[in-house]
Write an enzyme that holds these catalytic residues in place. Structure first.
Site, mmCIF file in Angstrom:
data_model
loop_
_atom_site.group_PDB
_atom_site.id
_atom_site.type_symbol
_atom_site.label_atom_id
_atom_site.label_comp_id
_atom_site.label_asym_id
_atom_site.label_seq_id
_atom_site.Cartn_x
_atom_site.Cartn_y
_atom_site.Cartn_z
ATOM 1 N N ILE A 15 -7.672 -0.768 -0.375
ATOM 2 C CA ILE A 15 -7.276 0.234 -0.334
ATOM 3 C C ILE A 15 -5.595 -0.435 -0.467
ATOM 4 C CG2 ILE A 15 -7.827 2.005 1.378
ATOM 5 C CD1 ILE A 15 -6.536 0.641 4.064
ATOM 6 N N GLY A 18 -1.837 -7.122 -2.333
ATOM 7 C CA GLY A 18 -1.484 -8.579 -2.041
ATOM 8 C C GLY A 18 -1.234 -9.418 -2.420
ATOM 9 N N ARG A 19 -0.615 -10.898 -2.667
ATOM 10 C CA ARG A 19 0.304 -11.981 -2.905
ATOM 11 C C ARG A 19 -1.287 -13.426 -2.115
ATOM 12 N NH1 ARG A 19 3.962 -16.360 -2.610
ATOM 13 N NH2 ARG A 19 4.929 -15.160 -0.582
ATOM 14 N N PHE A 20 -1.562 -12.483 -1.225
ATOM 15 C CA PHE A 20 -2.470 -13.254 -0.403
ATOM 16 C C PHE A 20 -3.580 -12.634 -0.216
ATOM 17 C CE2 PHE A 20 1.977 -14.700 0.695
ATOM 18 C CZ PHE A 20 1.758 -16.004 0.485
ATOM 19 N N ASP A 137 10.629 -9.583 8.024
ATOM 20 C CA ASP A 137 10.737 -8.595 6.349
ATOM 21 C C ASP A 137 11.005 -7.230 6.947
ATOM 22 O OD1 ASP A 137 10.581 -8.357 4.279
ATOM 23 O OD2 ASP A 137 8.302 -8.642 4.101
#
Length: 282
Positions: A15, A18-20, A137
């Site tokens: 769903i 991301g970057r990681f 963040d």
């Protein structure tokens, strides 16, 4: 994927990514805890090394465990590890995030719409700070909603603890990062108050208070911290809301509100229903 994880949960679909790593929808196979969950899988290869991102991401399960349970923070239930990934079983929040809600609305939120959301956000932030955690963040993309519509602060991949001393490092997202972070100084938990102030401004205006065409231009605008309230947008916004924004988006850290103070602010506590007849210096 972890055999232990697959014994307890059935994978349904991806769903998010991301970057990681990826976030997937899983169904519990445990009859004592039925339901759907989000599983955030972090690739160990993508966070190998001693960089700041790696340190924070690998500490995310510990930080979430410290903060759970809280009604306005994504709860962690289980952690599994295999040779390639770390898997965290979390609350499922598969509806629109706050950024998507703003886009879908096609207009700024009214004060009565924004204030209850802002209060839930500040309850989450205050809880983090009471436990010595800075999120670092906070932005609309990381503000999710569970199936009941309750706000959930998510993505603690950049979070760190500040109880042992000040924090450092350029962490966060350009529009939302505090000036002391951009300046390269040591900083504390009030960076989250600044970011939450930017989120509130975004809800009431539909655009950020400090902007530019590039990350460098945005950072320069943040460093100047020249907060403005354009009449066309803020003409109908109460003096109390603008006063709260000034106190949160204050470059002087000693004068910037704490999360608890922002939560107790009359505008927040009143649900955005305030006396608009007060003198407004804007």
């Amino acid at each position: 994927m972890s055999e232990a994880l697959l014994r307890e949960y059935r994978v349904c679909e991806e769903i998010g990514r991301g970057r990681f790593g990826a976030v997937s929808l899983f169904q519990s196979l445990d009859p004592t805890r039925p339901g759907s969950f989000a599983v955030k899988s972090i690739s160990k290869a993508s966070v190998s090394g001693d960089d700041l991102d790696s340190q924070c991401l690998l500490s995310e399960p510990k930080i979430l465990s410290l903060l759970s349970p809280h009604p306005n923070i994504v709860q962690i239930y289980d952690v599994y590890e295999d040779s390639t990934h770390l898997h965290m079983v979390l609350d499922l929040c598969n509806g629109p995030d706050l950024h998507q809600l703003l886009v879908n609305a096609g207009r700024p939120f009214s004060e009565s719409e924004a204030a209850p959301l802002f209060a839930q956000l500040m309850r989450a932030v205050a809880h983090c700070h009471r436990h010595g955690v800075a999120h670092r963040d906070i932005k609309p993309d990381n503000i999710l909603f569970d199936p009941t519509g309750r706000l959930k602060l998510a993505d603690f991949g950049s979070a760190d603890t500040f109880s042992a001393g000040p924090l450092s490092g350029l962490v966060g997202t350009p529009y939302y990062v505090a000036p002391e972070v951009v300046a390269g100084r040591a900083y504390g938990e009030k960076v989250d108050v600044w970011s939450a102030g930017v989120v509130l401004y975004m809800m009431l205006a539909g655009f950020p208070p400090f902007y530019g065409e590039t990350a460098v231009e945005i950072f320069n605008a943040v460093l100047r911290a020249n907060l403005r309230f354009p009449v066309r947008t803020f003409g109908s916004v109460s003096p109390a809301a603008k006063d709260l924004l000034r106190r949160m988006l204050c470059k002087d850290i000693s004068r910037r509100l704490s999360a608890e103070q922002a939560l107790r602010n009359p505008w927040t506590a009143s649900g955005g229903v305030v006396d608009n007849d007060k003198n407004d210096p804007t």
